[in-house]
Design a protein around this motif. Structure first.
Motif, short mmCIF file in Angstrom:
data_model
loop_
_atom_site.label_atom_id
_atom_site.label_comp_id
_atom_site.label_asym_id
_atom_site.label_seq_id
_atom_site.Cartn_x
_atom_site.Cartn_y
_atom_site.Cartn_z
N GLY B 387 0.83 -1.21 0.00
CA GLY B 387 0.00 0.00 0.00
C GLY B 387 0.86 1.25 0.00
O GLY B 387 0.59 2.21 -0.73
N LEU B 391 1.54 4.31 -2.87
CA LEU B 391 1.43 5.75 -2.60
C LEU B 391 2.71 6.48 -2.99
O LEU B 391 2.67 7.64 -3.41
N HIS B 396 2.01 10.39 -4.05
CA HIS B 396 1.33 11.02 -2.92
C HIS B 396 2.23 11.09 -1.69
O HIS B 396 2.10 11.96 -0.86
N LEU B 411 -0.73 15.88 0.43
CA LEU B 411 -1.18 16.56 1.64
C LEU B 411 -2.68 16.87 1.59
O LEU B 411 -3.37 16.79 2.59
N VAL B 413 -4.94 15.09 0.31
CA VAL B 413 -5.77 13.89 0.50
C VAL B 413 -5.20 13.03 1.64
O VAL B 413 -5.32 11.81 1.65
N LEU B 414 -4.61 13.72 2.61
CA LEU B 414 -3.96 13.02 3.72
C LEU B 414 -4.88 12.00 4.39
O LEU B 414 -4.45 10.91 4.77
N ASP B 415 -6.16 12.34 4.54
CA ASP B 415 -7.05 11.43 5.25
C ASP B 415 -7.32 10.14 4.49
O ASP B 415 -7.83 9.17 5.05
N SER B 416 -6.99 10.13 3.20
CA SER B 416 -7.06 8.87 2.45
C SER B 416 -5.76 8.08 2.60
O SER B 416 -5.73 6.87 2.41
N ILE B 417 -4.68 8.80 2.89
CA ILE B 417 -3.37 8.15 3.02
C ILE B 417 -3.20 7.52 4.40
O ILE B 417 -2.70 6.41 4.54
N LEU B 418 -3.67 8.26 5.43
CA LEU B 418 -3.43 7.81 6.80
C LEU B 418 -3.93 6.39 7.10
O LEU B 418 -3.21 5.62 7.73
N PRO B 419 -5.13 6.00 6.65
CA PRO B 419 -5.56 4.62 6.95
C PRO B 419 -4.57 3.58 6.43
O PRO B 419 -4.31 2.57 7.10
N VAL B 420 -3.98 3.84 5.28
CA VAL B 420 -3.00 2.89 4.73
C VAL B 420 -1.80 2.79 5.68
O VAL B 420 -1.33 1.69 6.00
N LEU B 422 -1.72 3.57 8.87
CA LEU B 422 -2.12 3.03 10.18
C LEU B 422 -2.21 1.50 10.14
O LEU B 422 -1.82 0.82 11.08
#
Lengths: 672, 440
Positions: B387, B391, B396, B411, B413-420, B422
């Motif tokens: 994942g 990115l 990204h 930056l 779309v950070l909230d789409s990156i963070l789950p990956v 985490l």
């Protein structure tokens, strides 16, 4: 019409095994003391004196020898869905003191979470009732059965342990397709049929009309109908009287050698297999050595008892009685539904057993993560042993890894199976698009030799042979019966036409209701036909179907692609004339069910290399929380963690994350 | 010179203050400083009115209880400082609510209290959020005297119509005057808050507004997208169909345009919503994003620190009681109004460090990560993930010698990156724990 259906269900096979996980939970959580407490509350007159209770024959020291076959009745309740079968069962249980009379008794016999959530009965359940009639005490064994077209297998198996049925018909809705089907099952099995008209308390109840329907369609004299309100308990006593008076006692004798039918079973972690048995002849004692006719293995009876509906241990069971048995069977495979049990050294002629249910819908099932394969396998084993109507075949795919191809009786059956896997075993699975068993007549000599036959059955779209090696494709057909008020005839006819159906017959069963028969390609009714029929008729139409062989059809394989990657779950075999509309609709629905991601997603339907439909999911251009300081980041973290958890459960196709429920929702067609 | 007065006011307590020179900069502090230092946030819960979009913890004051509030804030500051045992407070932030409604004396009392129990350097950043009303502006001088050396001004919009609609109690002219006054007092240390994505806004009107703003602002700008929160008046209006939120596409255009424009004017974006020139980034807020300890004082304030004072060894997420009246009672009875304490596991701590750190354009450098995760480096955790690799390939994310950070596009779309990230962090950490137990 349901003749073939009835036959198909009448004898079921000895080779299938089952476990009832939910019963296991119940047994673990419900202590014996609790049971007694409930029972005492149910008999307020007796509860005043403990000694009096002790003298009651239905205490644990129950003397079942007091119940010779002529004072036993074994019966089923069959009905169309929602006609009040489970409510009547609740009342019968209350009236005979098996459970306490409270407001809370709703679907007491429906123990599965899925049953309560969906308001349906999935598994047949047994309860023994004690009933006084004209100075005699009777033992009535009640089997509550499912009421959906997908589960008629359970119905017919339950019938094998009975001599009579209560056929419930809703006083407002009248005869429905399932009523007709259930009637024929009972009729074929030569059981006594007691028609019961329920819900007479409803404002729109019209029991006169329903009685004449029963007379016209089922050929049962009006006078035999009993009008009740199970909800209010009205006339339910008459039902119990009729059970005693109209249903013949079982035929066996206590003097014959012991012989019993295993008609259901489940698995308990501590005790092993718990079998539901109907004693056909003779008697069995705790400690007896018994033999399974199928495996020839010998077991010792550790525990015997009645189900009321909770377990109620006894020392013996006698001819005609129905109960449970624990006999040290450690492997679920040892408990064969339809098997015959007899005493060691006293062999008997085995009972006919059951024929396997014929799967109508096939789908692949895979773990979301391959590391969960062993856990899923054990959950699947348990659940399939508990539901012998599911056929299991190992399967594997490049995209999804190792898994299974399962055969179900219908889509509801498949959904219920999946829901039970998730709820009872906490398993997370990917299910592929359901398909029906197609056939292909091969033209290539090499392939014929390879398969050993000219005709092959295809239950996995991945194995669909190319047009060039096939002389002809065949698709399974069913003869569908639809009952509905005549106001909906027009809508129903256009729906059927839209599903490539051919009308065979149409009759008025009274001055308002029509019974229509259509020949359908099975795949046209598999997924959502029933739901649509229900919604366009405001819930008034009912539907049932039976097998009607195969017909030649112009079939093709359609792939669904996400950013060029085929989604194996969604590969379908469809009729050529439906490919464009179906491909377009699937792309549209997939677009709705896949959340936006950081990049553009092309959703395409393709036949071979030719794309026939396309939708585009636009990427996120901004997705970030504006304010994030030292304040409540706990909330933000929770949200992100939830998304991360969700991500783990998603299925990745190429670089696209797809929520699992997208696959099923994509398959549901919406008719304009 | 401008620091003379506040400095003088603190001279009184000079003997109690320990000498300290280490203003936290990202590379100086070693891991043992993690628990020795903290920033401090003070929440003033009162507002004169509710803004239509705001769901923050704020109350319209019933009566004049400023004196009690001051006393309690002071008391809780003392209690929590002792509990945390920090020797140095690196920055202070007065937020709210509307902290510019507080009497300046309250601010100086709290600062003095801090100085009594920990070192608070003269140069330490002390920020106050200001509502640019007439009252707010007229008190700036006194706040400055009290020790505030940075103002964050809630301008929100330069359109009077919008200000009214948002339920603000100031005009754009008042806002401009307030900025001027604040810049006079603290040149180079004034920030303006502006909101975009307002229902009546168009891309064109935003362009104009932004260039107007650039003419008057100082060296720091915070840009927030208006988000619809449950329980607000705006939420009701939108639900009722009286107000329509802007299309997502338009809002992201606005954001991208602002990022570009500010960049052209010499502003460096250093966080998702924050821009600064001449090195005027908010040290206080940076310390949140860098995962440093912070103490939250006041109703509903949040904190993250190790309660060394009672023998604690791991960081706690602490929340103070929300309702001011209840909080006041608790502080009076127990010395603090801490309502909830949750010990953060190592994984949870790292998750916060990750989520907060990735909001900065500089992201998380290897040293910064090592401070919290000495054993498992960024490469070991994120280097093997499919994942993450995707990115990186899609541009990204960037991972190099410096560390892990978002690209310009990432930056947004950070909230789409963070789950990956985490998912990967948890997977590696759990695997590592398992390995650890196997070895043991």
């Amino acid at each position: 019409m349901t003749l073939s259906l009835a036959k198909r269900f009448c004898e079921m096979p000895p080779l299938l095994k089952r476990v009832l996980q939910f019963k296991m939970c119940r047994r673990k959580t419900q202590s014996y003391a609790v049971f007694r407490h409930r029972w005492m509350k149910g008999l307020p007159v007796l509860a005043s004196s403990f000694r009096m209770i002790n003298t009651q024959p239905d205490k644990e020291a129950v003397d079942l020898s007091k119940f010779p076959v002529d004072r036993i009745r074994n019966f089923c309740i069959v009905a169309h869905i929602d006609h009040g079968k489970s409510t009547l069962a609740d009342r019968l249980l209350e009236m005979t003191g098996a459970i306490a009379k409270t407001e809370k008794n709703k679907q007491v016999l429906d123990k599965l979470q899925v049953e309560r959530e969906r308001g349906i009965t999935v598994k047949a359940q047994t309860a023994s009732l004690f009933y006084h009639h004209k100075g005699q005490q009777y033992l009535l064994n009640l089997i509550d059965t499912p009421g959906h077209v997908d589960f008629s297998y359970e119905v017919s198996r339950s019938l094998s342990a009975c001599q009579g049925v209560l056929l419930i018909v809703d006083a407002n809705q009248g005869i429905q397709a399932q009523t007709v089907a259930n009637f024929y099952l009972a009729f074929e099995a030569q059981l006594a049929i007691i028609p019961v008209i329920n819900k007479i308390d409803l404002k729109n109840a019209d029991p006169d009309r329903v009685e004449s329907q029963i007379e016209k369609v089922l050929d049962i004299p009006k006078e035999e109908c009993i009008r009740i309100s199970a909800k209010l308990g009205m006339n339910v006593e008459k039902v119990l009287q009729a059970v005693v008076e109209r249903i013949p006692p079982p035929t066996g004798s206590i003097d014959e050698p012991f012989k019993a039918l295993v008609f259901d079973s489940n698995f308990d972690h501590y005790r092993g297999v718990v079998a539901n048995i109907a004693v056909v002849g003779g008697r069995v004692n705790k400690g007896d050595k018994i033999v399974s006719a199928h495996l020839g293995k010998t077991y010792e009876v550790n525990e015997l008892g009645l189900l009321r509906p909770d377990e109620h241990p006894t020392q013996k069971l006698f001819a005609g009685q129905v109960g449970y048995m624990v006999a040290g069977m450690k492997d679920v495979k040892e408990a064969q539904i339809g098997d015959t049990l007899h005493l060691q050294n006293q062999p008997v002629e085995a009972l006919p057993g059951f024929k396997p249910a014929k799967a109508m819908v096939f789908a692949g099932m895979y773990p979301v993560d391959q590391s969960e394969y062993p856990a899923l396998r054990s959950a699947m084993e348990r659940l399939t042993l508990n539901d012998s109507s599911v056929t299991v075949q190992k399967d594997s795919s490049l995209a999804l890894g190792a898994g299974w191809r399962l055969g179900f009786l219908g889509l509801l059956h498949m959904e219920v199976f999946n829901q039970r896997l998730e709820q009872e075993y906490n398993a997370s699975v990917i299910i592929t698009a359901p398909t029906v068993p197609y056939k292909a007549v091969l033209s290539s000599a090499r392939l014929i030799k390879e398969h050993g036959s000219e005709e092959i059955t295809i239950v996995n779209p991945a194995h669909f042979p190319d047009r060039s090696v096939v002389a002809e494709y065949l698709e399974p057909m069913v003869l569908g019966t639809i009952l509905a008020p005549d106001a909906y005839t027009g809508k129903i006819m256009s729906l059927c036409l839209n599903r490539r159906a051919v009308q065979k017959n149409m009759v008025y069963i009274d001055d308002q209701r029509v019974m229509m028969k259509y020949l359908f390609p099975l795949n046209e009714i598999v997924v959502d036909f029933y739901d649509l029929l229900k919604s366009l008729s405001s819930g008034y139409a009912s539907f049932d179907y039976e097998n009607a062989g195969y017909q030649a059809a112009d079939l093709i394989k359609m792939d669904i692609l996400l950013n060029g990657q085929p989604v194996e779950e969604l590969t379908t075999i469809i009729h050529r004339t439906r490919s464009y509309s179906s491909g377009k609709a699937m792309c549209e629905r997939l677009k709705e069910s896949i959340p936006r991601q950081m990049f553009e997603i092309a959703v395409q339907a393709a036949i071979g290399s030719k794309v026939i439909a396309r939708e585009t999911i636009k990427p996120y251009r901004k997705n970030v929380l504006a304010k994030c300081y030292g304040g409540d980041i706990t909330r933000k973290m929770k949200l992100l963690k939830k998304q991360a958890e969700g991500k783990k459960k998603m299925r990745r196709v190429g670089n696209v994350d797809v929520p699992k429920d997208a696959f099923i929702s994509v398959l549901k067609r919406k008719e304009k | 010179m401008r620091r003379a007065l506040p400095a003088a006011s603190r001279v009184l307590s000079c003997r109690l203050r320990r000498f300290s020179t280490d203003i936290v900069t990202e590379d100086v502090s070693a891991s043992n400083n993690l628990t020795k230092e903290a920033s401090l946030y003070v929440h003033w819960p009162y507002c004169l009115r509710r803004c239509t979009y705001c769901n923050f913890n704020k109350y319209v004051p019933k009566d004049n209880n400023g004196h009690v509030m001051a006393e309690c804030l002071q008391r809780e500051t003392e209690t929590l400082l002792q509990l945390s045992q920090v020797s140095c407070i690196t920055s202070v932030f007065f937020g709210g609510g509307t902290p510019s409604l507080a009497p300046p004396s309250t601010i100086s009392i709290i600062l003095e209290t801090i100085s009594k129990h920990a070192s608070l350097h003269d140069q330490a950043e002390v920020t106050l959020e200001v509502n640019p009303t007439l009252e707010g502006r007229s008190k700036l001088v006194d706040f400055h005297h009290a020790g505030v050396n940075r103002f964050s001004i809630g301008v929100q919009s330069l359109q009077d119509e919008d200000l009214k609609r948002l339920g603000r109690d100031h005009s754009s002219a008042e806002a401009l005057q307030c900025i001027r006054e604040a810049r006079r007092l603290c040149p180079g240390r004034v920030s303006v808050d502006v909101m975009f994505g307002r229902p009546s806004q168009t891309f064109e009107s935003w362009e104009v507004e932004l260039s107007e703003l650039l003419q008057v602002c100082d060296d720091h700008v915070s840009l927030y997208q208006l988000t619809l929160e449950r329980g607000t008046q705006l939420f009701k209006q939108v639900q009722g169909g009286n107000v329509t939120m802007l299309d997502e596409e338009v809002v992201s255009e606005m954001y991208q345009h602002a990022r570009k424009t500010l960049h052209q004017h010499g502003f460096q974006q250093y966080e998702v919503s924050n821009f600064a020139r001449n090195k005027s980034g908010s040290l206080h807020n940076l310390s949140y994003w860098k995962g440093r300890q912070y103490i939250g004082v006041g109703p509903g304030a949040h904190g993250r620190f190790v309660p060394l004072g009672e023998g604690g060894v791991s960081r706690e997420a602490r929340t103070q009681t929300l309702e001011p009246d209840v909080w006041i009672r608790e502080v009076q009875e127990r010395g603090h109004g801490t309502r909830r304490r949750i010990q953060l596991s190592h994984l949870q701590l790292l998750e916060e460090v990750l989520v907060m750190g990735m909001r900065m354009t500089k992201g998380i450098n290897h040293k910064h990560w090592e401070l919290f995760s000495p054993v498992l480096g960024l490469n070991e955790i994120f280097g093997v993930s499919v994942g993450v690799r995707e990115l990186l390939q899609s541009g990204h994310l960037i991972m190099d010698d410096r560390g892990l950070r978002c690209s310009w596009d990432g930056l947004a779309v950070l909230d789409s990156i963070l789950p990956v990230l985490l998912v990967e962090l948890e997977r590696i950490l759990l695997a590592d724990t398992r390995r650890f137990f196997l070895v043991v």
